[in-house]
Design a protein around this motif. Structure first.
Motif, short mmCIF file in Angstrom:
data_model
loop_
_atom_site.label_atom_id
_atom_site.label_comp_id
_atom_site.label_asym_id
_atom_site.label_seq_id
_atom_site.Cartn_x
_atom_site.Cartn_y
_atom_site.Cartn_z
N ASN A 25 0.83 -1.22 0.00
CA ASN A 25 0.00 0.00 0.00
C ASN A 25 0.86 1.27 0.00
O ASN A 25 0.58 2.22 0.73
CB ASN A 25 -0.94 0.03 1.21
CG ASN A 25 -1.97 -1.08 1.17
OD1 ASN A 25 -2.42 -1.49 0.11
ND2 ASN A 25 -2.35 -1.57 2.34
N CYS A 26 1.89 1.29 -0.82
CA CYS A 26 2.76 2.46 -0.91
C CYS A 26 2.52 3.20 -2.22
O CYS A 26 2.28 2.57 -3.25
CB CYS A 26 4.23 2.04 -0.81
SG CYS A 26 4.68 1.46 0.85
N TRP A 27 2.58 4.54 -2.15
CA TRP A 27 2.27 5.38 -3.30
C TRP A 27 3.48 6.23 -3.67
O TRP A 27 4.04 6.94 -2.82
CB TRP A 27 1.11 6.32 -3.00
CG TRP A 27 -0.17 5.65 -2.57
CD1 TRP A 27 -0.45 4.31 -2.60
CD2 TRP A 27 -1.34 6.30 -2.06
NE1 TRP A 27 -1.73 4.09 -2.12
CE2 TRP A 27 -2.30 5.29 -1.78
CE3 TRP A 27 -1.67 7.63 -1.80
CZ2 TRP A 27 -3.56 5.58 -1.27
CZ3 TRP A 27 -2.92 7.93 -1.29
CH2 TRP A 27 -3.86 6.90 -1.03
N HIS A 52 18.25 -7.66 -5.62
CA HIS A 52 17.39 -7.06 -4.60
C HIS A 52 15.99 -7.62 -4.83
O HIS A 52 15.22 -7.13 -5.65
CB HIS A 52 17.38 -5.55 -4.69
CG HIS A 52 16.78 -4.88 -3.49
ND1 HIS A 52 17.09 -3.59 -3.13
CD2 HIS A 52 15.92 -5.32 -2.55
CE1 HIS A 52 16.44 -3.26 -2.03
NE2 HIS A 52 15.71 -4.31 -1.67
N ASN A 53 15.68 -8.71 -4.12
CA ASN A 53 14.36 -9.32 -4.23
C ASN A 53 13.34 -8.39 -3.58
O ASN A 53 13.60 -7.81 -2.52
CB ASN A 53 14.35 -10.68 -3.54
CG ASN A 53 15.47 -11.57 -4.05
OD1 ASN A 53 15.58 -11.81 -5.25
ND2 ASN A 53 16.30 -12.05 -3.14
N ALA A 54 12.19 -8.23 -4.20
CA ALA A 54 11.22 -7.26 -3.69
C ALA A 54 9.80 -7.71 -4.00
O ALA A 54 9.54 -8.29 -5.06
CB ALA A 54 11.47 -5.88 -4.29
N SER A 55 8.90 -7.39 -3.08
CA SER A 55 7.49 -7.69 -3.25
C SER A 55 6.71 -6.38 -3.13
O SER A 55 6.88 -5.65 -2.15
CB SER A 55 7.02 -8.69 -2.20
OG SER A 55 5.64 -8.92 -2.31
N TYR A 56 5.89 -6.09 -4.13
CA TYR A 56 5.05 -4.89 -4.15
C TYR A 56 3.59 -5.33 -4.17
O TYR A 56 3.16 -6.01 -5.12
CB TYR A 56 5.35 -4.04 -5.38
CG TYR A 56 6.78 -3.55 -5.44
CD1 TYR A 56 7.15 -2.31 -4.91
CD2 TYR A 56 7.78 -4.34 -6.02
CE1 TYR A 56 8.47 -1.87 -4.96
CE2 TYR A 56 9.09 -3.90 -6.07
CZ TYR A 56 9.42 -2.67 -5.54
OH TYR A 56 10.72 -2.24 -5.58
N ILE A 57 2.85 -4.96 -3.14
CA ILE A 57 1.46 -5.38 -3.01
C ILE A 57 0.58 -4.14 -2.88
O ILE A 57 0.78 -3.31 -1.99
CB ILE A 57 1.27 -6.29 -1.79
CG1 ILE A 57 2.17 -7.52 -1.88
CG2 ILE A 57 -0.20 -6.70 -1.65
CD1 ILE A 57 2.26 -8.32 -0.60
N ARG A 58 -0.36 -3.99 -3.80
CA ARG A 58 -1.30 -2.86 -3.82
C ARG A 58 -0.57 -1.52 -3.77
O ARG A 58 -0.95 -0.61 -3.04
CB ARG A 58 -2.33 -2.98 -2.69
CG ARG A 58 -3.26 -4.16 -2.82
CD ARG A 58 -4.55 -4.00 -2.02
NE ARG A 58 -5.41 -5.16 -2.10
CZ ARG A 58 -6.23 -5.46 -3.12
NH1 ARG A 58 -6.26 -4.64 -4.16
NH2 ARG A 58 -6.99 -6.54 -3.10
N ASN A 115 -1.43 -6.77 -7.70
CA ASN A 115 -2.50 -5.78 -7.54
C ASN A 115 -1.95 -4.37 -7.39
O ASN A 115 -2.29 -3.63 -6.46
CB ASN A 115 -3.38 -6.14 -6.35
CG ASN A 115 -4.30 -7.31 -6.67
OD1 ASN A 115 -3.93 -8.47 -6.43
ND2 ASN A 115 -5.47 -7.01 -7.22
N CYS A 116 -1.10 -3.98 -8.31
CA CYS A 116 -0.56 -2.63 -8.33
C CYS A 116 -1.15 -1.85 -9.51
O CYS A 116 -1.72 -2.42 -10.43
CB CYS A 116 0.96 -2.66 -8.44
SG CYS A 116 1.76 -3.29 -6.93
N SER A 117 -1.03 -0.52 -9.44
CA SER A 117 -1.53 0.35 -10.50
C SER A 117 -0.45 1.34 -10.89
O SER A 117 0.20 1.93 -10.02
CB SER A 117 -2.79 1.11 -10.04
OG SER A 117 -3.86 0.22 -9.76
#
Length: 363
Positions: free
Chosen positions: A185-187, A219-225, A249-251
């Motif tokens: 949930n980061c913008w 740099h492994n990374a997970s982006y959720i919403r 579920n990103c935009s």
């Protein structure tokens, strides 16, 4: 606490289990704030705004790498409700472990607002904002950075980065390899632009997933919403990251390029599911890819008509009283959109209705 001297002394002497409350007002500091002791997992040290959030102003500092606002090199601190501004380098630099930074602002600093480095691991950055950070060269200040020699297991949740001169989030590595960072949930909004809206000289990415000098670190990374909007260069940026990147579920809207993963020094693995790209180009290269139920896949389409509004200014509105993100309608799906209940299941991502929707916001 009432004075800058008292705050400095309290931070220096605080030990596990202690709580320091800071009254509202503006406090001026001419050198970095430091701590000397760690808490424990059972007995954190708490440094909290008492009521209205106080401002810590470091504007007397000249721009210099030693002129950071707050140096947190100890473990198990919780810092909540402070506004850090105008430091001569980072607003805050974390090199300790298991700390919680909540509902803090980092603005107008001469380098990255908040940076995690030097092996720091398992830190949680919650409900924080970083904006208008700009160095004199107009190219190097990020909003947040988990980079260089950072450790693994750091988490950003419900955070925003806007109008920072370089990137919203920078994940560039040096020395450390094969680490993991999570973003939920980061913008990232309008990075690469100055506060007045003019274009700077920095990269202007929303989320820089990685990168390294020799282009060989992961740099492994997970982006959720997460949401990337109006960034000059890329919304989600590859930058020679050799690790595994998951985007769920990103935009991405109106970035120079929305999703930009190249076939030069490619990721080991790229997974993108249930995500939206509107008004921007994309590339999805990696050694292994898993792209499912996104708006650019077959049988999907997306247009402005799918959303309640595209008013970017909503994204930088005031947070709610508890520090949570503002209630907005930007890029929320309208009733009847084909993107509702059109996603595939992703472990740990909750949904309404019969299936996940596409994009960062569930109908």
């Amino acid at each position: 606490m009432k004075t800058s001297v008292e705050i400095r002394n309290a931070l220096a002497s605080a030990k596990k289990g202690d709580t320091i409350l800071v009254k509202k007002g503006t406090y001026y500091f001419c050198k970095p704030l430091r701590v000397n002791h760690s808490g424990t997992s059972q007995n954190f040290i708490y440094f909290l705004a008492e009521s209205e959030r106080p401002i810590f102003d470091f504007s007397v500092m000249q721009e210099h790498p030693d002129h950071k606002g707050f140096l947190l090199d100890q473990n198990c601190w919780k810092i909540k409700g402070i506004k850090f501004r105008k430091a001569g380098d980072n607003g805050m630099k974390i090199t300790g472990n298991h700390n919680i930074i909540e509902y803090c602002d980092f603005s107008e600093n001469a380098d990255t607002g908040l940076q995690i480095d030097n092996g720091a691991s398992e830190n949680l950055i919650l409900n924080c904002d970083s904006f208008f950070n700009a160095d004199s060269s107009i190219e190097n200040a990020d909003g947040f950075a988990c980079k260089l020699e950072t450790g693994s297991g750091n988490v950003f949740k419900n955070c925003r980065a806007w109008n920072n001169l370089d990137d919203g989030w920078d994940g560039y590595l040096r020395e450390n390899d094969n680490i993991m960072t999570t973003y939920t949930n980061c913008w990232a909004i309008n990075n690469g632009y100055l506060e007045d809206g003019t274009e700077g000289l920095g990269d202007g990415n929303g989320f820089k997933t990685g990168g390294s000098d020799d282009k060989d670190l992961s740099h492994n990374a997970s982006y959720i919403r997460c949401l990337a909007v109006g960034n000059i260069y890329d919304g989600f940026d590859h930058n020679s990251n050799r690790g595994k990147v998951e985007i769920y579920n990103c935009s991405a809207y109106m970035n120079g390029r929305n999703y930009a993963f190249s076939n030069t020094n490619p990721l080991e693995e790229l997974i993108i599911k249930n995500s939206i790209s509107l008004d921007g180009t994309n590339s999805f290269n990696a050694t292994t890819t898993d792209l499912a139920n996104n708006t650019w896949n077959d049988d999907f389409s997306v247009s402005e008509a799918d959303f309640e509004n595209l008013m970017v200014e909503e994204l930088t509105a005031e947070r709610q009283a508890d520090g949570s993100l503002p209630q907005i309608s930007f890029m929320h799906l309208v009733s009847g959109s084909d993107l509702i209940d059109a996603g595939v299941e992703v472990d740990g991502v909750e949904f309404n209705g019969t299936a996940l929707d596409l994009g960062a916001f569930e109908f």
